[in-house]
Design a protein around this motif. Sequence first.
Motif, PDB file in Angstrom:
ATOM      1  N   LEU A 209       0.819  -1.213   0.000  1.00  0.00           N
ATOM      2  CA  LEU A 209       0.000   0.000   0.000  1.00  0.00           C
ATOM      3  C   LEU A 209       0.852   1.262   0.000  1.00  0.00           C
ATOM      4  CD1 LEU A 209      -2.885  -0.972   2.452  1.00  0.00           C
ATOM      5  CD2 LEU A 209      -2.674  -1.378   0.011  1.00  0.00           C
ATOM      6  N   ALA A 210       2.069   1.183   0.556  1.00  0.00           N
ATOM      7  CA  ALA A 210       2.944   2.352   0.545  1.00  0.00           C
ATOM      8  C   ALA A 210       3.378   2.696  -0.877  1.00  0.00           C
ATOM      9  CB  ALA A 210       4.154   2.106   1.434  1.00  0.00           C
ATOM     10  N   ALA A 250      -4.377  -1.047   8.403  1.00  0.00           N
ATOM     11  CA  ALA A 250      -3.886  -1.318   9.753  1.00  0.00           C
ATOM     12  C   ALA A 250      -2.749  -2.331   9.709  1.00  0.00           C
ATOM     13  CB  ALA A 250      -5.018  -1.822  10.642  1.00  0.00           C
ATOM     14  N   ALA A 251      -2.892  -3.355   8.849  1.00  0.00           N
ATOM     15  CA  ALA A 251      -1.851  -4.387   8.743  1.00  0.00           C
ATOM     16  C   ALA A 251      -0.578  -3.835   8.130  1.00  0.00           C
ATOM     17  CB  ALA A 251      -2.366  -5.563   7.912  1.00  0.00           C
ATOM     18  N   SER A 252      -0.704  -2.863   7.221  1.00  0.00           N
ATOM     19  CA  SER A 252       0.484  -2.344   6.532  1.00  0.00           C
ATOM     20  C   SER A 252       1.383  -1.555   7.469  1.00  0.00           C
ATOM     21  CB  SER A 252       0.065  -1.464   5.354  1.00  0.00           C
ATOM     22  OG  SER A 252      -0.509  -0.257   5.797  1.00  0.00           O
ATOM     23  N   THR A 253       0.839  -1.039   8.568  1.00  0.00           N
ATOM     24  CA  THR A 253       1.649  -0.277   9.527  1.00  0.00           C
ATOM     25  C   THR A 253       1.775  -1.017  10.857  1.00  0.00           C
ATOM     26  OG1 THR A 253      -0.350   0.942  10.218  1.00  0.00           O
ATOM     27  CG2 THR A 253       1.007   1.932   8.497  1.00  0.00           C
ATOM     28  N   HIS A 254       1.456  -2.313  10.855  1.00  0.00           N
ATOM     29  CA  HIS A 254       1.411  -3.084  12.100  1.00  0.00           C
ATOM     30  C   HIS A 254       2.812  -3.391  12.622  1.00  0.00           C
ATOM     31  CE1 HIS A 254       0.072  -6.078  15.010  1.00  0.00           C
ATOM     32  NE2 HIS A 254       0.978  -6.901  14.529  1.00  0.00           N
ATOM     33  N   ALA A 255       2.990  -3.228  13.930  1.00  0.00           N
ATOM     34  CA  ALA A 255       4.219  -3.627  14.609  1.00  0.00           C
ATOM     35  C   ALA A 255       3.838  -4.531  15.773  1.00  0.00           C
ATOM     36  CB  ALA A 255       4.979  -2.407  15.118  1.00  0.00           C
ATOM     37  N   PRO A 256       4.403  -5.737  15.863  1.00  0.00           N
ATOM     38  CA  PRO A 256       4.036  -6.661  16.936  1.00  0.00           C
ATOM     39  C   PRO A 256       4.409  -6.097  18.308  1.00  0.00           C
ATOM     40  CG  PRO A 256       5.424  -7.736  15.275  1.00  0.00           C
ATOM     41  CD  PRO A 256       5.431  -6.284  14.981  1.00  0.00           C
ATOM     42  N   VAL A 441       9.440 -12.506   4.838  1.00  0.00           N
ATOM     43  CA  VAL A 441       8.073 -11.993   4.723  1.00  0.00           C
ATOM     44  C   VAL A 441       7.907 -11.025   3.553  1.00  0.00           C
ATOM     45  CG1 VAL A 441       7.581 -12.282   7.183  1.00  0.00           C
ATOM     46  CG2 VAL A 441       8.526 -10.122   6.382  1.00  0.00           C
ATOM     47  N   SER A 442       8.946 -10.831   2.738  1.00  0.00           N
ATOM     48  CA  SER A 442       8.884  -9.794   1.703  1.00  0.00           C
ATOM     49  C   SER A 442       7.883 -10.105   0.600  1.00  0.00           C
ATOM     50  CB  SER A 442      10.273  -9.564   1.100  1.00  0.00           C
ATOM     51  OG  SER A 442      10.723 -10.713   0.433  1.00  0.00           O
ATOM     52  N   ALA A 443       7.611 -11.385   0.344  1.00  0.00           N
ATOM     53  CA  ALA A 443       6.692 -11.739  -0.746  1.00  0.00           C
ATOM     54  C   ALA A 443       5.254 -11.932  -0.264  1.00  0.00           C
ATOM     55  CB  ALA A 443       7.166 -13.019  -1.435  1.00  0.00           C
ATOM     56  N   LEU A 444       5.010 -11.705   1.030  1.00  0.00           N
ATOM     57  CA  LEU A 444       3.679 -11.930   1.588  1.00  0.00           C
ATOM     58  C   LEU A 444       2.862 -10.644   1.552  1.00  0.00           C
ATOM     59  CD1 LEU A 444       4.683 -14.023   4.738  1.00  0.00           C
ATOM     60  CD2 LEU A 444       4.006 -14.878   2.494  1.00  0.00           C
ATOM     61  N   ASP A 445       1.539 -10.780   1.405  1.00  0.00           N
ATOM     62  CA  ASP A 445       0.700  -9.591   1.449  1.00  0.00           C
ATOM     63  C   ASP A 445       0.647  -9.055   2.878  1.00  0.00           C
ATOM     64  OD1 ASP A 445      -1.637 -10.769   2.870  1.00  0.00           O
ATOM     65  OD2 ASP A 445      -1.844 -11.934   1.033  1.00  0.00           O
ATOM     66  N   VAL A 446       0.125  -7.836   3.034  1.00  0.00           N
ATOM     67  CA  VAL A 446       0.313  -7.110   4.287  1.00  0.00           C
ATOM     68  C   VAL A 446      -0.349  -7.796   5.479  1.00  0.00           C
ATOM     69  CG1 VAL A 446       0.743  -4.855   3.286  1.00  0.00           C
ATOM     70  CG2 VAL A 446      -1.614  -5.578   3.666  1.00  0.00           C
ATOM     71  N   ARG A 447      -1.524  -8.381   5.289  1.00  0.00           N
ATOM     72  CA  ARG A 447      -2.191  -9.007   6.440  1.00  0.00           C
ATOM     73  C   ARG A 447      -1.476 -10.281   6.855  1.00  0.00           C
ATOM     74  NH1 ARG A 447      -8.111  -9.460   7.736  1.00  0.00           N
ATOM     75  NH2 ARG A 447      -8.345 -10.718   5.858  1.00  0.00           N
ATOM     76  N   VAL A 448      -1.036 -11.098   5.881  1.00  0.00           N
ATOM     77  CA  VAL A 448      -0.290 -12.313   6.220  1.00  0.00           C
ATOM     78  C   VAL A 448       1.049 -11.948   6.849  1.00  0.00           C
ATOM     79  CG1 VAL A 448       0.772 -14.396   5.287  1.00  0.00           C
ATOM     80  CG2 VAL A 448      -1.433 -13.649   4.419  1.00  0.00           C
ATOM     81  N   ARG A 449       1.689 -10.904   6.329  1.00  0.00           N
ATOM     82  CA  ARG A 449       2.954 -10.456   6.908  1.00  0.00           C
ATOM     83  C   ARG A 449       2.769 -10.067   8.367  1.00  0.00           C
ATOM     84  NH1 ARG A 449       5.822  -5.100   4.677  1.00  0.00           N
ATOM     85  NH2 ARG A 449       4.083  -4.181   5.818  1.00  0.00           N
ATOM     86  N   ALA A 450       1.696  -9.325   8.670  1.00  0.00           N
ATOM     87  CA  ALA A 450       1.436  -8.924  10.053  1.00  0.00           C
ATOM     88  C   ALA A 450       1.245 -10.152  10.942  1.00  0.00           C
ATOM     89  CB  ALA A 450       0.205  -8.017  10.120  1.00  0.00           C
ATOM     90  N   GLY A 475      10.457  -1.381   6.635  1.00  0.00           N
ATOM     91  CA  GLY A 475       9.258  -1.448   7.464  1.00  0.00           C
ATOM     92  C   GLY A 475       9.282  -2.656   8.378  1.00  0.00           C
ATOM     93  N   VAL A 476       9.740  -3.798   7.867  1.00  0.00           N
ATOM     94  CA  VAL A 476       9.883  -5.004   8.680  1.00  0.00           C
ATOM     95  C   VAL A 476      10.946  -4.800   9.744  1.00  0.00           C
ATOM     96  CG1 VAL A 476      10.617  -7.426   8.641  1.00  0.00           C
ATOM     97  CG2 VAL A 476       9.025  -6.577   6.913  1.00  0.00           C
ATOM     98  N   VAL A 477      12.063  -4.206   9.355  1.00  0.00           N
ATOM     99  CA  VAL A 477      13.142  -3.935  10.303  1.00  0.00           C
ATOM    100  C   VAL A 477      12.641  -3.041  11.433  1.00  0.00           C
ATOM    101  CG1 VAL A 477      15.370  -2.765  10.576  1.00  0.00           C
ATOM    102  CG2 VAL A 477      14.981  -4.273   8.630  1.00  0.00           C
ATOM    103  N   ARG A 478      11.896  -2.012  11.072  1.00  0.00           N
ATOM    104  CA  ARG A 478      11.368  -1.086  12.069  1.00  0.00           C
ATOM    105  C   ARG A 478      10.406  -1.788  13.024  1.00  0.00           C
ATOM    106  NH1 ARG A 478      10.063   2.365   8.731  1.00  0.00           N
ATOM    107  NH2 ARG A 478      11.649   3.963   9.007  1.00  0.00           N
ATOM    108  N   ALA A 479       9.632  -2.751  12.506  1.00  0.00           N
ATOM    109  CA  ALA A 479       8.585  -3.393  13.300  1.00  0.00           C
ATOM    110  C   ALA A 479       9.105  -4.467  14.239  1.00  0.00           C
ATOM    111  CB  ALA A 479       7.533  -3.999  12.362  1.00  0.00           C
TER     112      ALA A 479
END
Length: 528
Positions: A209-210, A250-256, A441-450, A475-479
């Motif tokens: 989405l970004a 929400a999933a695209s900006t999700h951080a666990p 997780v780079s090839a996964l869509d945003v909800r599955v990635r979250a 984004g993954v690194v940040r999360a």
Amino acid sequence: MTLLAAEGLTVAIAGREVLSEIALTVAAGEVFGLVGESGSGKSMTALALMRLLPPAARARGRIRLAGQDLGALSERAMCAVRGREIAMIFQEPMTALNPVRTIGEQVAETLVVHGAASRAEARAIARARLDRVGLEGARFPLERYPHELSGGQRQRVCIAMAVALRPRLLLADEPTTALDVTTQAQILELLRGLVAEEGMGLMLITHDLAVVAGIADRVAVMQGGRIVEEGRTEAVFRARRHDYTRRLLAASTHAPARAAPAPGAPVLEVEGAVREYLLPRPSPFAPHPRLRAVDGVGFALRAGESLGLVGESGSGKSTLTRLVLGLDPLAAGAIRLRGRAVSLSMPRPVRADAQAVFQDPYGSFNPRHRVGRLVAEPFHLAPAPAAEIRARTLEALAAVGLPAEAAGRYIHEFSGGQRQRIAIARALVIRPRLVVLDEAVSALDVRVRAQILDLLAGLQGRLGLSYLFVTHDLGVVRAITDRVLVMKAGRIVEEGPTARVLAAPAHPYTAALVAATPRIPAGWLAGP
């Protein structure tokens, strides 16, 4: 001017509708984004527009391109339209390109097949198109083969092929998913420039989405084969009228949720690591020049910590990963895993302490074996009785949220996100202390990635795992990471706490990576 108009487009395969009443338009000079999860129907929509559906598919509805009804054309007539009027760029360029033909031949082929130029003229036009996409003749002669190029360079060849005849409409299906952030930014800028200069329409299909926020004029959101929301990009992101759109954003900006790791003993220690490769000789009697892919790298990873490793393609990340896993020989330096030396000949108990999860889970599994056997594969490093292997296999599947019956099924019966869960279960089954995640997780869509990031964070908290995240996705690194290493030309050029490094990078290279990373404007996410 409306270039493409689809009305009531419906596709059924084996009696099941996979697209339902799709209606969309793309104007000349416009970038139109099509977003949604895997299986939502995005790629099927593109194939339907190209009339490249599987033989068993049945389609109805109307597709007009510049006023011409594509559904009324014979297959012979449609072949004349593909490439000349409408063209497509696919996600994986190495699959789309012929490995035994040169890049010049492949770009020129479209021109020759359509009778638009003689072979000599086609070569000249191919040269011009490759120059236009940034593959200038001095460095990239027409005689190069696809395997001699990087991923980003191969994607540029695919773009040159697609625009060889200056089509009216370009369909781009996940064209930047596997690329690092700077190459991704260059490809997106190239596509944006082609739209502006050629006046073509571009349909960009992506789960990112970004990326859509940064390039698309309008966007449509797909769920279950239907378009559930459509409009100007900023308006859709701000309003989020449909619940599915809200969940995607929400999933695209999700951080666990993660607890800060308590200081622990080092699990992995890398000191002055060097890896060299011999390059071809410039002449038969000259010595082989050497390339230092990893040049004096040193760092430590502590128990319970997540460490990110980022950098462009060719920076040395993958080579360093192979050294850490004991798959490549060290030319100099030392690597220790829980105090024990890592090497090609290290004992099995040492090797069992580090396991890996790769980007493509399907490619890392034997499709002829059932999941139970696949997950149990690492036990060759840590033999155990059959009953214990069975119990721990089911325990690992349960830990990643899969039922016991999954052990009896084949890998092709699972979705991409489920396959990645199985890959994680395989990595955990012998209870390693270190898990290396290479673009996991780079090839996964945003909800599955979250979901996968939440899973990894939960497993880390329960099992005390240490993670090395190798990725181009900041984004993954940040999360998910506590600290980050930035790698360039085989060296670590910056390291430190993730939040600090990404918020205030000290090295120009890090700053360039951060600047190239697409992000949804914060103001668009406020409100509903």
